[in-house]
Design an enzyme around this catalytic site. Structure first.
Site, PDB file in Angstrom:
ATOM      1  N   HIS A  16       0.866  -1.187   0.000  1.00  0.00           N
ATOM      2  CA  HIS A  16       0.000   0.000   0.000  1.00  0.00           C
ATOM      3  C   HIS A  16       0.902   1.237   0.000  1.00  0.00           C
ATOM      4  CE1 HIS A  16      -2.884   2.891   1.779  1.00  0.00           C
ATOM      5  NE2 HIS A  16      -3.842   2.046   1.448  1.00  0.00           N
TER       6      HIS A  16
ATOM      7  N   ASP B 224       3.119  -4.581   7.935  1.00  0.00           N
ATOM      8  CA  ASP B 224       1.862  -3.853   7.812  1.00  0.00           C
ATOM      9  C   ASP B 224       0.730  -4.862   7.963  1.00  0.00           C
ATOM     10  OD1 ASP B 224      -0.447  -2.681   6.992  1.00  0.00           O
ATOM     11  OD2 ASP B 224       0.338  -1.838   5.129  1.00  0.00           O
TER      12      ASP B 224
ATOM     13  N   GLN C  34      -4.465  -5.491   6.893  1.00  0.00           N
ATOM     14  CA  GLN C  34      -5.444  -6.451   6.354  1.00  0.00           C
ATOM     15  C   GLN C  34      -5.378  -7.799   7.074  1.00  0.00           C
ATOM     16  OE1 GLN C  34      -7.775  -5.727   4.210  1.00  0.00           O
ATOM     17  NE2 GLN C  34      -7.034  -3.722   3.563  1.00  0.00           N
TER      18      GLN C  34
ATOM     19  N   LYS D  71     -10.589  -1.140  10.388  1.00  0.00           N
ATOM     20  CA  LYS D  71     -10.714  -2.323   9.513  1.00  0.00           C
ATOM     21  C   LYS D  71     -11.041  -3.573  10.310  1.00  0.00           C
ATOM     22  CE  LYS D  71      -7.370  -0.563   6.145  1.00  0.00           C
ATOM     23  NZ  LYS D  71      -8.111  -0.239   4.930  1.00  0.00           N
TER      24      LYS D  71
ATOM     25  N   CYS E 204      -4.531   2.305  -3.800  1.00  0.00           N
ATOM     26  CA  CYS E 204      -3.315   2.855  -3.182  1.00  0.00           C
ATOM     27  C   CYS E 204      -2.136   1.911  -3.389  1.00  0.00           C
ATOM     28  CB  CYS E 204      -3.508   3.135  -1.695  1.00  0.00           C
ATOM     29  SG  CYS E 204      -4.739   4.365  -1.366  1.00  0.00           S
TER      30      CYS E 204
HETATM   31  N1  PMP Z   1      -1.876  -0.906   4.497  1.00  0.00           N
HETATM   32  C1  PMP Z   1      -2.796  -1.712   3.982  1.00  0.00           C
HETATM   33  C2  PMP Z   1      -2.404  -3.095   3.564  1.00  0.00           C
HETATM   34  C3  PMP Z   1      -4.106  -1.254   3.828  1.00  0.00           C
HETATM   35  O1  PMP Z   1      -5.030  -2.050   3.304  1.00  0.00           O
HETATM   36  C4  PMP Z   1      -4.434   0.059   4.249  1.00  0.00           C
HETATM   37  C5  PMP Z   1      -5.823   0.610   4.071  1.00  0.00           C
HETATM   38  N2  PMP Z   1      -6.384   0.390   2.821  1.00  0.00           N
HETATM   39  C6  PMP Z   1      -3.429   0.842   4.804  1.00  0.00           C
HETATM   40  C7  PMP Z   1      -2.154   0.332   4.913  1.00  0.00           C
HETATM   41  C8  PMP Z   1      -3.689   2.227   5.285  1.00  0.00           C
HETATM   42  O2  PMP Z   1      -4.588   2.183   6.346  1.00  0.00           O
HETATM   43  P1  PMP Z   1      -5.131   3.529   6.991  1.00  0.00           P
HETATM   44  O3  PMP Z   1      -5.775   4.280   5.857  1.00  0.00           O
HETATM   45  O4  PMP Z   1      -6.102   3.083   8.007  1.00  0.00           O
HETATM   46  O5  PMP Z   1      -3.974   4.254   7.512  1.00  0.00           O
END
Ligand code: PMP
Length: 412
Positions: free
Chosen positions: A124, A201, A204, A227, A367
């Site tokens: 991401h 990270d 997910q 999430k 993203c």
């Molecule tokens: N890393 C991953 C794998 C994600 O799926 C996401 C959210 N789509 C993020 C980071 C960023 O999360 P947040 O917007 O809650 O900071």
């Protein structure tokens, strides 16, 4: 094992019980954010109605109670991920802020000219941009690990790219686009053997999988409350205590200090050193309740349920000749996120047409633009399943998919 009662679970999520565009609402975007059960909503309301006060600053009952509630949320997170110390749990705004904290407070001070940071290509943006910043500022090199043909991480490529200059290896536990579960234990162990630190990270993963910090042994592990049935505005950074202790604060100001002189200051102990200013106490309270909800249902049950839906959806989608799925076929290596495209139809059109049937999916680059470029595509559609989705909803989704091309005037 606890029992899993989907009818009962659905009653806990009132938002799902509505019509959208004159159709039953089908929410398939939990990878972006999850819905909140009544118990989480109630816990926030109750906190605000009976206990709201600023924490750590008051000698009066409400402030003490609010502080206790905030502290007990931290303890809940620690137990949930089996972290060794409560002081290692730092509350942040979200995963993004947690990763930036590590980049600014750890990496800028520990990565030097010529050092290397190794990142997986499917990350991401929030796990790419902070490392681009560190590499740019400190003249370090940002290197990427690429994928096998089945979209899983190429472990040979990974191992070949770890050198004596590698200071940081960072990967997602589970990809938000491909749904791949990365072999993080193997990655962490190998990186440590070669002297690099690891950042995982878990945005997910924490909502779907039992995370065991003591077993995995990462240096940093991050995730977001929103999430995993919790509120927006709260995230978690787990950090190895010895590293956190040596790191400088990320943000500075109130609450994170020990003493402040005119020209200098000393900082509070962990975890407060990294929690400057007024914290999102109601979100911490809600996150604690969300974790309790997940524990009550049981993460194993949740995973079994969502993978049943995923397997069924994948089988049905594979029967549709004009659908391409981006993700491994090996069900044991994937999560409940399905990225796909429909021949000749832009993902935004797919999402808009499905929305007209009341079905919410996501479309775009998710993203993950470097991954899109690597896969030679611009964007995908993404459906993601969670605790509250049903097989009937998968059927509605599949029917919707079958209508997309017809809607646009294609024969089939
Ligand atoms: N890393 C991953 C794998 C994600 O799926 C996401 C959210 N789509 C993020 C980071 C960023 O999360 P947040 O917007 O809650 O900071």
């Amino acid at each position: 094992m606890k029992s899993f009662n989907i009818e009962k679970i659905r009653k806990d999520f009132p938002i799902l019980n509505q019509d959208v565009n004159d159709n039953t609402f089908v929410y398939l975007d939990s990878a972006a954010t999850t819905q909140k059960p009544i118990s989480v909503l109630d816990s926030i309301e109750k906190y605000n109605k009976s206990s709201n006060a600023n924490i750590h600053r008051g000698a009066y009952a409400l402030s003490i109670r609010a502080t206790e509630m905030y502290d007990s949320a931290r303890k809940k997170v620690k137990d949930f991920i089996n972290a060794p110390y409560v002081e290692s749990i730092i509350f942040t705004k979200n995963t993004t802020e947690a990763l930036n904290l590590v980049a600014f407070s750890y990496a800028l001070e520990n990565v030097s000219r010529g050092d290397e940071i190794l990142v997986l290509i499917s990350e991401h943006h929030s796990n790419i941009l902070p490392w681009q910043m560190v590499a740019r500022k400190n003249n370090a090199k940002l290197k990427y690990i690429y994928l096998n043909d089945d979209y899983t991480i190429d472990m040979k490529d990974f191992k070949s790219k770890v050198t004596e200059n590698t200071k940081i290896v960072t990967v997602a536990h589970i990809s938000n686009v491909l749904g791949t579960i990365n072999p993080i234990k193997e990655i962490i162990d190998y990186a440590h053997e070669k002297g690099a630190i690891t950042i995982i990270d878990g945005a997910q993963a924490a909502p779907h999988t039992q995370v065991d910090i003591k077993k995995l042994n990462p240096d940093f592990y991050v995730f977001s409350g929103h999430k995993m049935l919790g509120p927006m505005g709260i995230g978690v950074l787990y950090g190895r205590r010895e590293l956190l202790e040596k790191m400088s604060p990320f943000l500075s100001g109130g609450d994170m200090i020990e003493y402040v002189e005119e020209q200098s200051s000393t900082f509070a102990e962990l975890p407060h050193k990294f929690e400057a200013g007024t914290q999102n106490v109601e979100a911490a309270v809600g996150l604690k309740r969300a974790i309790e909800y997940l524990e009550d249902v049981g993460l194993e049950n949740i995973k079994k349920h969502e993978m049943k839906l995923t397997e069924y959806a994948l089988k049905k989608m594979k029967e549709i000749p004009y659908i391409t799925i981006y993700g491994t076929e090996d069900i044991d290596k994937r999560s409940s996120v399905i990225s796909f495209n429909i021949d000749d139809v832009h993902p935004h059109d797919v999402a808009t047409i499905l929305d007209s049937y009341g079905i919410a999916i996501r479309a775009g680059h998710h993203c993950a633009q470097p991954l899109m470029k690597y896969l030679k595509i611009n964007s995908t559609c993404r459906a993601s399943f969670y605790i509250y989705n049903t097989l009937e909803e998968v059927d509605i989704f599949i029917e919707g998919l079958k209508n997309v091309r017809k809607w646009l005037g294609y024969g089939s």
